[in-house]
Design a protein around this motif. Structure first.
Motif, PDB file in Angstrom:
ATOM      1  N   LEU A 174     -35.667  57.090 -29.409  1.00 14.36           N
ATOM      2  CA  LEU A 174     -35.348  57.458 -28.018  1.00 14.36           C
ATOM      3  C   LEU A 174     -34.856  56.213 -27.307  1.00 14.36           C
ATOM      4  O   LEU A 174     -35.314  55.116 -27.594  1.00 14.36           O
ATOM      5  N   SER A 175     -33.943  56.370 -26.363  1.00 15.15           N
ATOM      6  CA  SER A 175     -33.539  55.180 -25.615  1.00 15.15           C
ATOM      7  C   SER A 175     -34.667  54.775 -24.683  1.00 15.15           C
ATOM      8  O   SER A 175     -35.516  55.582 -24.309  1.00 15.15           O
ATOM      9  N   ASN A 176     -34.688  53.497 -24.323  1.00 12.35           N
ATOM     10  CA  ASN A 176     -35.718  52.989 -23.420  1.00 12.35           C
ATOM     11  C   ASN A 176     -35.752  53.776 -22.126  1.00 12.35           C
ATOM     12  O   ASN A 176     -36.814  54.099 -21.592  1.00 12.35           O
ATOM     13  N   VAL A 177     -34.564  54.071 -21.616  1.00 15.17           N
ATOM     14  CA  VAL A 177     -34.471  54.733 -20.326  1.00 15.17           C
ATOM     15  C   VAL A 177     -35.112  56.120 -20.391  1.00 15.17           C
ATOM     16  O   VAL A 177     -35.870  56.521 -19.512  1.00 15.17           O
TER      17      VAL A 177
ATOM     18  N   THR B 130     -30.843  49.063 -20.213  1.00 20.67           N
ATOM     19  CA  THR B 130     -30.966  48.792 -21.640  1.00 20.67           C
ATOM     20  C   THR B 130     -30.168  49.726 -22.518  1.00 20.67           C
ATOM     21  O   THR B 130     -30.569  49.997 -23.621  1.00 20.67           O
TER      22      THR B 130
ATOM     23  N   ASN C 280     -40.869  50.963 -28.247  1.00 11.19           N
ATOM     24  CA  ASN C 280     -39.449  50.998 -28.582  1.00 11.19           C
ATOM     25  C   ASN C 280     -38.866  49.693 -29.102  1.00 11.19           C
ATOM     26  O   ASN C 280     -37.800  49.704 -29.680  1.00 11.19           O
TER      27      ASN C 280
ATOM     28  N   VAL D 192     -42.962  51.404 -22.853  1.00  6.75           N
ATOM     29  CA  VAL D 192     -41.648  51.528 -23.493  1.00  6.75           C
ATOM     30  C   VAL D 192     -41.392  50.317 -24.386  1.00  6.75           C
ATOM     31  O   VAL D 192     -40.883  50.445 -25.502  1.00  6.75           O
TER      32      VAL D 192
ATOM     33  N   GLU E 271     -27.772  49.433 -24.281  1.00  3.45           N
ATOM     34  CA  GLU E 271     -27.324  48.907 -25.570  1.00  3.45           C
ATOM     35  C   GLU E 271     -28.386  49.093 -26.632  1.00  3.45           C
ATOM     36  O   GLU E 271     -28.084  49.172 -27.806  1.00  3.45           O
ATOM     37  N   GLY E 272     -29.652  49.142 -26.202  1.00  3.01           N
ATOM     38  CA  GLY E 272     -30.733  49.153 -27.175  1.00  3.01           C
ATOM     39  C   GLY E 272     -30.967  50.506 -27.798  1.00  3.01           C
ATOM     40  O   GLY E 272     -31.725  50.619 -28.740  1.00  3.01           O
TER      41      GLY E 272
ATOM     42  N   LEU F 201     -37.305  57.274 -22.574  1.00  2.00           N
ATOM     43  CA  LEU F 201     -38.755  57.160 -22.754  1.00  2.00           C
ATOM     44  C   LEU F 201     -39.422  56.801 -21.428  1.00  2.00           C
ATOM     45  O   LEU F 201     -40.442  57.388 -21.043  1.00  2.00           O
ATOM     46  N   GLY F 202     -38.815  55.844 -20.720  1.00  4.28           N
ATOM     47  CA  GLY F 202     -39.374  55.439 -19.427  1.00  4.28           C
ATOM     48  C   GLY F 202     -39.392  56.591 -18.436  1.00  4.28           C
ATOM     49  O   GLY F 202     -40.365  56.790 -17.709  1.00  4.28           O
TER      50      GLY F 202
ATOM     51  N   MET G 139     -32.721  46.843 -26.951  1.00  2.00           N
ATOM     52  CA  MET G 139     -32.962  45.547 -26.326  1.00  2.00           C
ATOM     53  C   MET G 139     -31.848  45.225 -25.347  1.00  2.00           C
ATOM     54  O   MET G 139     -30.698  45.564 -25.601  1.00  2.00           O
TER      55      MET G 139
ATOM     56  N   LEU H 209     -42.169  59.013 -19.232  1.00  2.00           N
ATOM     57  CA  LEU H 209     -43.461  58.453 -18.821  1.00  2.00           C
ATOM     58  C   LEU H 209     -43.632  58.566 -17.319  1.00  2.00           C
ATOM     59  O   LEU H 209     -44.703  58.925 -16.810  1.00  2.00           O
TER      60      LEU H 209
ATOM     61  N   ILE I 250     -45.262  51.599 -17.229  1.00  4.16           N
ATOM     62  CA  ILE I 250     -44.139  52.280 -17.877  1.00  4.16           C
ATOM     63  C   ILE I 250     -43.331  51.277 -18.692  1.00  4.16           C
ATOM     64  O   ILE I 250     -42.975  51.514 -19.847  1.00  4.16           O
TER      65      ILE I 250
ATOM     66  N   HIS J 189     -30.978  51.019 -31.730  1.00  4.01           N
ATOM     67  CA  HIS J 189     -32.002  50.524 -32.640  1.00  4.01           C
ATOM     68  C   HIS J 189     -33.357  50.390 -31.959  1.00  4.01           C
ATOM     69  O   HIS J 189     -34.030  49.379 -32.059  1.00  4.01           O
ATOM     70  N   SER J 190     -33.766  51.395 -31.241  1.00  4.60           N
ATOM     71  CA  SER J 190     -35.128  51.388 -30.712  1.00  4.60           C
ATOM     72  C   SER J 190     -36.065  51.926 -31.780  1.00  4.60           C
ATOM     73  O   SER J 190     -35.657  52.678 -32.654  1.00  4.60           O
ATOM     74  N   SER J 191     -37.345  51.519 -31.692  1.00  8.16           N
ATOM     75  CA  SER J 191     -38.284  51.891 -32.757  1.00  8.16           C
ATOM     76  C   SER J 191     -38.518  53.387 -32.812  1.00  8.16           C
ATOM     77  O   SER J 191     -38.763  53.943 -33.877  1.00  8.16           O
ATOM     78  N   THR J 192     -38.482  54.074 -31.674  1.00  8.95           N
ATOM     79  CA  THR J 192     -38.757  55.504 -31.683  1.00  8.95           C
ATOM     80  C   THR J 192     -37.495  56.338 -31.839  1.00  8.95           C
ATOM     81  O   THR J 192     -37.583  57.540 -32.085  1.00  8.95           O
TER      82      THR J 192
END
Lengths: 665, 206
Positions: free
Chosen positions: B25-28, B14, A205, A201, B16-17, B30-31, A1, B34, A197, B20-23
Motif C-alpha cells: 500500500l502507498s504510505n498515503v 511520498t 511500510n 505507516v 515515489e515510495g 495507509l495513513g 520512501m 489509519l 499515524i 516499494h513499500s513493505s505492505t
C-alpha cells in the motif's frame, strides 16, 4: 520512501548528499528554505533525527518543570501545617505536575526516542511523512507552552490530571486554568495523533528489504503497539475535552448533575483514554530495556516472540480495564467483577515480560554499564509497582485504597521506577549513537544510585501512608492527627520529602554528566557496546541519510549476525568488526541521495493552533486570525512538494558553499 | 478537522515510495486509512454521548416534536448521491480524464453544500422552535454530534474545491489520481458516518 534516487553510474564516484540548492517555488506559494546552517536548520528541518533530539530537549525541559512542581509539593508536606503553598496553589501544583510529567515529559521523550531510532532500526532514511513529523513536534511544544502559559494568566488548572466533573466546571474552577489545560491538551493530542499515524505507516511500510515484522527490534515493536494505542485513545479524550470546553464556554451541561447529566460520562471517556495511556507511557521503556538487556548480557533476548506478543496482548487487553479506576463510583457488581478479572489478566503478559528479561540475564556475561543498571532497576522497581497494581484489581481492597497515597505510591513505582528508569537507560545506551560521545560511566553510576535510592525513599513510604489512610491531594496535615510510633504520618512524610531531594540530586548529576560529556567527553567508538540492531550500523552520530546503502536484512539482530557467525562447534565467532560491516555498506553507497526538503509550513501551521485557542479563551477576532494562519499553512503545505524537484538539486560545483556535500568512502 | 485537510497535503509526501513499500500500500493510503480509524473513535465517543443523553430533554422539546424526518431524509439522500459522484470523479481521475474529474468533483461539492445548507436550515428551525444549544442535554449532544459531522462535510467540500482548483492549474504535486482517491476515501467515510447518525438520531425513536 520520500527520496529520489538517481541511477547509480557505473564508475565509482563519491556519495553526494545535497540539500536543494535553488530556493525554487515551482509549486509552493513561497520559496522553500534551503539554509542548512544556524538556527534555521533546526526550525525548518524535517529530519527525523533533528526532530527526535528536539523532542527530547523539550521533554527534558518539561521534566525539570514537573520536577520543580513535585519538589514544591513534597516541601509543602514535609512538616505539619505546611505554609509554602496555599490550598489553591497546591491544587494547581499537583494538577500541573501530573499533566506535565505525563503529557509533556514521558510521552514526548518516548516520541523523541521513537523518532530518532525507528527509521534507523528498520533501515529507513526517514519517516513516512517528514513534514507531518515536524508539525507534530511543533504542536507538542506549542501545546505544552500553552498549558503552562496559564501560570501567568490567572492560575493553572486545578482539577487533577483526570479533571473529574463537576470539579472542572466553572463554579469550582473559575479561572481560565482549565480552559488552558483543555485546549493545550487538544493541541498536544493533535501532535500525538499525527505522530502515531506517521510512525505506524513508517514501521509498516518503510522497512528495509528482508526486515519482516518478526525481525524487527523489540523497541520498534513496542513503539508500534504504543502508536496504535495512541491512535485510538487520543480521539476519545478529544471528545471528552470538547464536551468540557462546550460546557465551560457555551453553556452546555454535559457533566452537570443538576441538569440531569451523568458525571460518570467524563470518567468513562477519560479512562477509556487514560488506561491505554498508562501503557503508552510504559511500553516505550519496556522496548528500550529489551534492547539494552541482551546487549549487556551478551545473549539474544530470551523468548523474542513472547516479548512481542505479550506487548501486543497488553495493547489489546489495555482497552478492557479502564473501569478499575472507577471501582469506588458505584458501577454495580457485574461491571466491577468483569473489570477486576480483566485487570488481573493484564498482569499476565506483563509478568511474561519480566520473566523474559530475567531469563535474558540468566547465564549471560553481564556487563554492568549504567544503561544496564537502569534496566535492571526497572525490572525490580516496576515489579514492585506491578504487584501493588494487582492489589488494586481486588475491588474490595481497592475501594479501601481509592484516593489514598497507596495509589500515589503504586503509579510512581510503575511510572518512575518503570518508565523513567527505562528512558534513562535509553539515554546512556544511545548517547554515543546520538552525539558520538560517551556519557561518563562513573558519574552515571552515581546518577543511578541517587535516583534509585531517592525514588524508593520518596515513594516507598507512601505505601504506608496510604494504607494508614492519608488521602491524596491533601494540602496540609496536622501533628495531632498524625498517629504514633511506626505509623506516624509525620515521620514518613518527612522521609518522602527528603527522598525527593535525593532524587533531585540524581537528576542534577545527569545534567552535570551531559555538560561534562559535551565539554570533553570520551569520543565514542563505532560500536561501543557490541550492539545487535541496525541503528548501530552507521556512523556516530548517524549520517543525514542514515545509511549509505539500505541493508538487506537476513536475521533478527542483523548487526550481530554480520559481526558473528557459528563455527564448526556451533560457537559464535567474530567474523567482522563493526568498522568492516560499515565499510561494506559504504562501498555499495547509493549516489545522490536526495532527502526530504526543509519546509516553513509545519511550524506555521502548528503556530496557528495556540493562537486560535488563545482567541477562543479571550477574543474571537484573535481566534479567527489563528484560523487564517492554519488555513494559510495548510494551503502552503498542500501546494509544496515534499521533496524539492530534481531541478533544484544542482550538481555541486567547487566553491559553492550553499551546498551541504557529504563525501563518504 | 483541519487535519483532514492536511491529508490532502500528505497525499504527495511520498508518492515515489508506493512502488516499494513493505505492505504494497502507498504510505498515503495507509495513513489515510489509519486516520479514518481514529475518526471512528471520535464519532464513537460523540455517538455514545448522544445515546446516553437523547432521552434527557428537561423542559425543552422532545426529539419527535422537532424532527422533520422527510426533510432530513431528502438531504441524507443528497449526501449519499454525492458518494456516487465522488466514485465517478475517482474513476475519471484514474482514466486521466481531467474534464470529467473536474466536473464530478464540482458536482460532489455542490451536493455536499446542499446537505450542509439543509443542516443549517434544520438547525435554524430547531432554534426557532425553542431548541437551543444549551436547552437540554438532548439538544447539546444533538448539536455537538451533528455539528461535528457538518464540519467534516464542510472540510470535505473545501478539499474538493481546492483540489479542483489545483488540478485545473496543474498544481497537484505527486500523483493526481491518488490525491483524488484519498479525498474520495475521506468523503465516503463522512457519508457512512452520516448513515449511522441518521439511523440512530432520526429513525430509532428515543
Amino acid at each position: 520512501m520520500a527520496i529520489i534516487e538517481r541511477p547509480v553510474s557505473l564508475e565509482v564516484q563519491p556519495l553526494i548528499v545535497v540539500a536543494p540548492a535553488t530556493p525554487s517555488s515551482a509549486m509552493g506559494a513561497v520559496k522553500r528554505p534551503v539554509v542548512t546552517k544556524g538556527w534555521r536548520q533546526w526550525v525548518f528541518t524535517v529530519d527525523h533525527k533533528k526532530l527526535g533530539l528536539m523532542y527530547m530537549a523539550t521533554a527534558m525541559f518539561f521534566f525539570l518543570v514537573g520536577g520543580i512542581e513535585a519538589v514544591l509539593i513534597r516541601l509543602q508536606l514535609a512538616l505539619p501545617d505546611g505554609k509554602i503553598l496555599n490550598a489553591d496553589l497546591y491544587n494547581q501544583m499537583f494538577t500541573m505536575h501530573a499533566t506535565t510529567m505525563v503529557f509533556l515529559f514521558v510521552m514526548p521523550m518516548a516520541a523523541g526516542f521513537a523518532n530518532y531510532f525507528i527509521p534507523l532500526q528498520i533501515g529507513a532514511r526517514d519517516v513516512a511523512f517528514p513534514r507531518i513529523n515536524a508539525f507534530g513536534f511543533w504542536a507538542l511544544l506549542f501545546g505544552g507552552l500553552f498549558i503552562n502559559l496559564s501560570w501567568f494568566l490567572g492560575g493553572a488548572a486545578d482539577g487533577g490530571w483526570f479533571m473529574y466533573a463537576p470539579n472542572s466546571g466553572p463554579i469550582f474552577s473559575p479561572s481560565h486554568g482549565v480552559d488552558f489545560w483543555t485546549f493545550g491538551l487538544q493541541i498536544a493530542g493533535i501532535a500525538s495523533l499525527t505522530g502515531a499515524i506517521n510512525l505506524i505507516v513508517t514501521v509498516l511500510n518503510m522497512r528495509a528489504p528482508g526486515m519482516k515484522l518478526m525481525r524487527m527490534p523489540i523497541f520498534t515493536w513496542m513503539i508500534l503497539v504504543v502508536q496504535f494505542l495512541l491512535a485510538f485513545a487520543v480521539p476519545v479524550i478529544t471528545v471528552a475535552l470538547f464536551l468540557l470546553s462546550f460546557q465551560r464556554n457555551f453553556g452546555a451541561t454535559f457533566f452537570d448533575v443538576a441538569a440531569g447529566a451523568d458525571p460518570l460520562l467524563w470518567q468513562h471517556l477519560f479512562w477509556i483514554f487514560g488506561h491505554p495511556e498508562v501503557y503508552i507511557l510504559i511500553l516505550p521503556s519496556f522496548g528500550i530495556i529489551s534492547e539494552v538487556l541482551p546487549v549487556f548480557s551478551r545473549k539474544p533476548l530470551f523468548g523474542y516472540p513472547f516479548v512481542v506478543f505479550s506487548g501486543a496482548a497488553i495493547g489489546f487487553v489495555g482497552w478492557g480495564v479502564w473501569a478499575h479506576h472507577m471501582f469506588a463510583s458505584g458501577l454495580g457488581p457485574v461491571s466491577v467483577a468483569v473489570f477486576s478479572i480483566s485487570t488481573m489478566a493484564i498482569a499476565v503478559p506483563t509478568g511474561v515480560k519480566i520473566v523474559n528479561w530475567t531469563l535474558t540475564l540468566w547465564g549471560g556475561k553481564l556487563w554492568f554499564t549504567t544503561a544496564m543498571k537502569f534496566s535492571i532497576g526497572l525490572i525490580v522497581l516496576f515489579t514492585i509497582g506491578g504487584l501493588s497494581g494487582v492489589t488494586h484489581a481486588v475491588a474490595p481492597s481497592d475501594t479501601q485504597q481509592t484516593d489514598t497515597y497507596y495509589i500515589v505510591a503504586h503509579f510512581h513505582y510503575v511510572l518512575f521506577g518503570g518508565a523513567v528508569l527505562g528512558l534513562f537507560s535509553g539515554f546512556y545506551y544511545w548517547w554515543p549513537k546520538m552525539f558520538g560521545k560517551m556519557l561518563n560511566e562513573k558519574l552515571g553510576t552515581w546518577n543511578f544510585w541517587f535516583m534509585v535510592v531517592g525514588m524508593n525513599l520518596t515513594f516507598g513510604p507512601m505505601h504506608i501512608l496510604g494504607l494508614q489512610g492519608q488521602p491524596r491531594r491533601m494540602y496540609q496535615w496536622t501533628e495531632n492527627r498524625a498517629g504514633e510510633g511506626f505509623f506516624n504520618l509525620g515521620f514518613w512524610n518527612l522521609i518522602a520529602s527528603i527522598g525527593s531531594l535525593v532524587l533531585v540530586v540524581g537528576v542534577f548529576l545527569f545534567l552535570v554528566n551531559i555538560y561534562i560529556t559535551a565539554r570533553n567527553g570520551k569520543v565514542a567508538p563505532l560500536d561501543p557496546w557490541g550492539a545487535r540492531s541496525l541503528e548501530w550500523m552507521t556512523s556516530n552520530p548517524p549520517k543525514e541519510h542514515n545509511f549509505d546503502s539500505i541493508p538487506t536484512v537476513h536475521h533478527l539482530d542483523e548487526f550481530f549476525h554480520r559481526k558473528y557467525a557459528e563455527d564448526a562447534n556451533g560457537q559464535m565467532q567474530q567474523v567482522a568488526t563493526a568498522e568492516q560491516v560499515l565499510k561494506q555498506l559504504e562501498d555499495n553507497a547509493d549516489a545522490h541521495i536526495h532527502m526530504p526538503s526543509p519546509s516553513y509550513w509545519p511550524i506555521i501551521l502548528a503556530f496557528g493552533l495556540p493562537v486560535t485557542c488563545l482567541g477562543l479563551i479571550y477574543s474571537i477576532p484573535l481566534a479567527i486570525f489563528g484560523g487564517l494562519i492554519i488555513l494559510m499553512g495548510t494551503f502552503g503545505w498542500a501546494l509544496e512538494p515534499s521533496t524539492a524537484p530534481d531541478s533544484d538539486f544542482d550538481p555541486p560545483s567547487s566553491g559553492d558553499t550553499s551546498k551541504d556535500v557529504v563525501h563518504v568512502g | 478537522m483541519w487535519f483532514t485537510l492536511d491529508n490532502l497535503a500528505t497525499a504527495h509526501d511520498t508518492h515515489e515510495g508506493a512502488a516499494h513499500s513493505s505492505t504494497g500500500l502507498s504510505n498515503v493510503k495507509l495513513g489515510m486509512w489509519l486516520f479514518l480509524g481514529t475518526e471512528c473513535l471520535l464519532f464513537g465517543g460523540l455517538i455514545s454521548t448522544y445515546m446516553l443523553y437523547r432521552g434527557r430533554v428537561g423542559t425543552g422539546p422532545r426529539p419527535s416534536q422537532v424532527f422533520d424526518i422527510p426533510f432530513t431524509s431528502v438531504s441524507s439522500f443528497v449526501l449519499l448521491m454525492s458518494s456516487l459522484t465522488m466514485v465517478l470523479a475517482v474513476s475519471a481521475a484514474h482514466k486521466r480524464d481531467d474534464r470529467s474529474t473536474n466536473l464530478w468533483l464540482v458536482i460532489t461539492a455542490l451536493l455536499g453544500t446542499t446537505f450542509v445548507g439543509g443542516q443549517v436550515y434544520e438547525f435554524t428551525a430547531f432554534y426557532n422552535e425553542g431548541m437551543g444549544f444549551s436547552t437540554s442535554l438532548f439538544s447539546s449532544s444533538f448539536f455537538v454530534l451533528t455539528g461535528f459531522h457538518g464540519v467534516h462535510v464542510t472540510v470535505g467540500i473545501i478539499m474538493l474545491l481546492a483540489l479542483r482548483g489545483m488540478l485545473k492549474n496543474n498544481k497537484v504535486p505527486g500523483s493526481r489520481s491518488e490525491t483524488v482517491e484519498m479525498i474520495g476515501l475521506y468523503w465516503h467515510f463522512v457519508d457512512i458516518v452520516w448513515i449511522i447518525i441518521f439511523t440512530l438520531i432520526y429513525l430509532i425513536p428515543a
